[in-house]
Design an enzyme around this catalytic site. Structure first.
Site, PDB file in Angstrom:
ATOM      1  N   LYS A  73       0.827  -1.214   0.000  1.00  0.00           N
ATOM      2  CA  LYS A  73       0.000   0.000   0.000  1.00  0.00           C
ATOM      3  C   LYS A  73       0.857   1.258   0.000  1.00  0.00           C
ATOM      4  CE  LYS A  73      -4.391  -1.608   1.818  1.00  0.00           C
ATOM      5  NZ  LYS A  73      -5.450  -1.409   2.811  1.00  0.00           N
ATOM      6  N   LYS A  78      -7.791 -11.092  -6.593  1.00  0.00           N
ATOM      7  CA  LYS A  78      -8.906 -11.279  -5.661  1.00  0.00           C
ATOM      8  C   LYS A  78      -9.925 -10.142  -5.822  1.00  0.00           C
ATOM      9  CE  LYS A  78      -9.758 -11.670  -0.734  1.00  0.00           C
ATOM     10  NZ  LYS A  78      -9.218 -11.517   0.613  1.00  0.00           N
ATOM     11  N   LYS A 122     -13.302  -4.801  -2.640  1.00  0.00           N
ATOM     12  CA  LYS A 122     -14.433  -3.914  -2.465  1.00  0.00           C
ATOM     13  C   LYS A 122     -14.084  -2.468  -2.773  1.00  0.00           C
ATOM     14  CE  LYS A 122     -14.332  -3.911   2.681  1.00  0.00           C
ATOM     15  NZ  LYS A 122     -13.033  -3.355   2.940  1.00  0.00           N
TER      16      LYS A 122
END
Ligand code: TRP
Length: 339
Positions: free
Chosen positions: A112, A195, A198
């Site tokens: 990140k 994957k 969201k």
């Protein structure tokens, strides 16, 4: 003794069928078996920048979705992380017992932070797993159901608990992660090698629990497959798209691989396969969306559930926090009396 369980989801992005199959559904399947705490981890949602105007509504939405999917708020403690100040308080204590090197090693931090300007990476992104450790350790959770991607954070939680216990006395229960079985891992419909997320903005990537059902159908019909025509469960990266569609079908029907294949024996190509998957998913989401509409019809209802949850959670969390403070040697605050 029933085991104590704790888990949570961040109120960022929109919950997907991946969150449902990989997390929420497991919580619900086992809800009579555990003494469980499920929180909406809003403090974790501010580590990479967020929209202040949306945070409160998103937090309420995630809690309402827990219930709409079937989590019983009478037998599970459902609460919002930031409603319990002990999470932030314990985090500080644990931060001071966590070597910096452990945090720099976390792959989620590396990934990140690499995506951002180095100068603007928040300290919160680095200490994120310590807050997660506080979430878990405050409740003496023995089991923590999470996705595979959280394994390293659970390991860190165990290390921090053991280190604290070693330095200051046996305060914390060392937890264990429980991970979804393979098959519970749903990939993006636009790219079946990553994957389902969201927080992806890509159209056609995910099916969200609150997507319009026509859109759900469309997204699944547009799923990336391959140039062949063989409908098989397969680990071949070439067949990842078809494998993902079959996995979704299997996850939503609860059938074995051979039962799934038998059910789909009449499918004459990927179009038929997608149609079958879309129907199953739409019919599974319909009652969840109906429940959601009902639960959120009265705005104050979810808030009252969360207030009740916070009261329950606070009893446990406050006690553990005090024990940790005492073990570390703090002068404990007493009831005010006039000197
Ligand atoms: N980091 C977790 C995730 O992204 C969310 C989380 C925060 C969590 N605190 C937790 C999960 C405590 C389980 C227990 O999935």
């Amino acid at each position: 003794m029933t085991k104590r369980v704790l888990s949570g989801i961040q109120p960022s992005g929109n919950l997907t069928i991946g969150n449902y199959v990989g997390a929420i559904r497991q919580w619900i399947e086992n809800q009579d078996q555990y003494d469980a705490y499920y929180c909406v981890v809003d403090l974790h949602a501010i580590t990479v920048g967020h929209d202040p105007a949306a945070l409160a509504n998103k937090t309420r939405e995630v809690a309402a979705l827990y219930l709409a999917c079937g989590l019983n708020p009478d037998t599970n403690v459902v609460f919002v992380q930031s409603h319990i100040p002990a999470h932030s308080q314990l985090e500080w204590l644990l931060t001071c017992a966590t070597p910096l090197g452990w945090l720099y090693r976390m792959t989620q931090f590396k990934d990140k932070s690499a995506k951002q300007e180095q100068e603007s990476v928040s300290t919160g992104l680095l200490s994120y797993p310590v807050l997660m450790a506080a979430d878990i350790l405050l409740y003496h959770a023995e089991l923590v159901p999470v996705g595979d991607d959280q394994k390293q954070h659970i390991e860190l939680t165990r290390d921090v608990a053991q280190r604290f216990n070693h330095l200051y006395g046996e305060i914390f229960t060392v937890p264990e992660g429980i991970y979804p079985t393979t098959g519970a891992r749903i990939m993006g419909f636009d790219d079946p090698t990553t994957k389902m997320s969201k927080s992806s903005d890509a159209q056609k990537h995910a099916v969200h629990l609150l997507d319009d059902l026509k859109q759900v159908h469309k997204t699944i019909m547009s799923a990336v497959t391959d140039s062949g025509n063989e409908i098989v469960f397969s680990k071949d990266p070439e067949k990842a798209g078809v494998n993902n569609l079959l996995t979704v079908y299997q996850a939503f029907t609860g059938k074995s691989e051979s039962e799934v294949m038998a059910n789909l024996a009449d499918a004459r190509g990927y179009g038929d396969l997608k149609k079958a998957v879309a129907e199953i998913v739409v019919e599974a989401l319909r009652p969840i969306q109906e429940n959601y509409a009902e639960l959120t019809d009265d705005v104050s209802y979810i808030d009252s559930i969360l207030a009740y949850g916070a009261e329950k959670a606070s009893e446990v969390a406050e006690k553990t926090l005090k024990e940790a403070q005492e073990a570390m040697g703090f002068l404990m605050a007493r009831q005010t009396v006039k000197p």
